[in-house]
Write a protein that holds these residues in place. Structure first.
Motif, PDB file in Angstrom:
ATOM      1  N   ASN A 107      65.902  73.260  18.304  1.00  0.00           N
ATOM      2  CA  ASN A 107      66.326  72.739  19.612  1.00  0.00           C
ATOM      3  C   ASN A 107      67.835  72.758  19.851  1.00  0.00           C
ATOM      4  N   LYS A 108      68.552  73.598  19.140  1.00  0.00           N
ATOM      5  CA  LYS A 108      69.989  73.742  19.405  1.00  0.00           C
ATOM      6  C   LYS A 108      70.255  74.726  20.539  1.00  0.00           C
ATOM      7  N   TRP A 109      69.191  75.329  21.091  1.00  0.00           N
ATOM      8  CA  TRP A 109      69.326  76.233  22.226  1.00  0.00           C
ATOM      9  C   TRP A 109      69.911  75.496  23.430  1.00  0.00           C
ATOM     10  N   ILE A 110      69.697  74.201  23.474  1.00  0.00           N
ATOM     11  CA  ILE A 110      70.190  73.396  24.602  1.00  0.00           C
ATOM     12  C   ILE A 110      71.715  73.444  24.654  1.00  0.00           C
ATOM     13  N   ILE A 111      72.353  73.382  23.511  1.00  0.00           N
ATOM     14  CA  ILE A 111      73.813  73.410  23.454  1.00  0.00           C
ATOM     15  C   ILE A 111      74.333  74.764  23.921  1.00  0.00           C
ATOM     16  N   ALA A 112      73.729  75.837  23.413  1.00  0.00           N
ATOM     17  CA  ALA A 112      74.164  77.182  23.804  1.00  0.00           C
ATOM     18  C   ALA A 112      73.961  77.400  25.302  1.00  0.00           C
ATOM     19  N   LEU A 113      72.840  76.934  25.835  1.00  0.00           N
ATOM     20  CA  LEU A 113      72.566  77.096  27.256  1.00  0.00           C
ATOM     21  C   LEU A 113      73.535  76.287  28.116  1.00  0.00           C
ATOM     22  N   LEU A 114      73.847  75.080  27.703  1.00  0.00           N
ATOM     23  CA  LEU A 114      74.781  74.241  28.453  1.00  0.00           C
ATOM     24  C   LEU A 114      76.179  74.849  28.468  1.00  0.00           C
ATOM     25  N   VAL A 115      76.651  75.305  27.317  1.00  0.00           N
ATOM     26  CA  VAL A 115      77.983  75.920  27.250  1.00  0.00           C
ATOM     27  C   VAL A 115      78.017  77.193  28.098  1.00  0.00           C
ATOM     28  N   ALA A 116      76.967  78.006  27.992  1.00  0.00           N
ATOM     29  CA  ALA A 116      76.906  79.244  28.773  1.00  0.00           C
ATOM     30  C   ALA A 116      76.909  78.953  30.266  1.00  0.00           C
ATOM     31  N   ALA A 117      76.135  77.978  30.695  1.00  0.00           N
ATOM     32  CA  ALA A 117      76.070  77.651  32.121  1.00  0.00           C
ATOM     33  C   ALA A 117      77.423  77.147  32.635  1.00  0.00           C
ATOM     34  N   LEU A 118      78.082  76.302  31.861  1.00  0.00           N
ATOM     35  CA  LEU A 118      79.399  75.802  32.287  1.00  0.00           C
ATOM     36  C   LEU A 118      80.429  76.927  32.356  1.00  0.00           C
ATOM     37  N   LEU A 119      80.434  77.801  31.364  1.00  0.00           N
ATOM     38  CA  LEU A 119      81.361  78.930  31.387  1.00  0.00           C
ATOM     39  C   LEU A 119      81.063  79.871  32.546  1.00  0.00           C
ATOM     40  N   GLU A 120      79.791  80.084  32.824  1.00  0.00           N
ATOM     41  CA  GLU A 120      79.390  80.971  33.918  1.00  0.00           C
ATOM     42  C   GLU A 120      79.847  80.412  35.266  1.00  0.00           C
TER      43      GLU A 120
END
Length: 139
Positions: A107-120
């Motif tokens: 469930n660490k995908w949540i962190i990667a998705l959150l960082v990616a969305a903010l950067l995007e």
């Protein structure tokens, strides 16, 4: 920035919709084994089209923002892969104990998705602002 063709725009839009729908279904526990693959396919489609879009100018700020955007695209794909991993546990046998697996992978995908969305979000708005400023300077 290079304009996207209608086909590229459609693929990017469909990829974004699949990514959001797959992630939403996964989070709300609806058909998780299918939803994780839908999110991964959407992330791949969205990211590949965005990575193919080029900037041929020499503006350092826009080039830096494009590199950050490409990093965000990679994080979208990593989040999709980690979502699949959280659902199926392909890597679980590689860890000596489950505590390590749950600490570093599950469930660490949540962190990667959150960082990616903010950067995007950040890079999209900044690139748009820089391109408008550059266009106003020409006029």
């Amino acid at each position: 920035m290079q304009r996207l063709s209608p086909l590229q725009t459609a693929i990017m839009l469909i990829g974004g919709i699949l990514m959001v729908a797959g992630t939403g279904c996964y989070v709300f526990l609806f058909q998780q084994p299918i939803a994780c693959w839908v999110a991964l396919v959407g992330a791949l489609a969205f990211s590949l089209v965005q990575m193919c879009q080029r900037y041929d100018g020499s503006d350092f700020v826009i080039r830096r923002l494009r590199r950050i955007m490409i990093f965000a695209d990679v994080l979208f794909v990593v989040a999709g892969l980690m979502m699949v991993e959280s659902c199926y546990g392909f890597l679980r046998p590689m860890f000596s104990d489950q505590h390590t697996y749950f600490t570093w992978i599950y469930n660490k995908w949540i962190i990667a998705l959150l960082v990616a969305a903010l950067l995007e979000i950040y890079t999209t708005h900044r690139i748009d602002h820089e391109l408008r400023k550059k266009q106003q300077d020409k006029e």
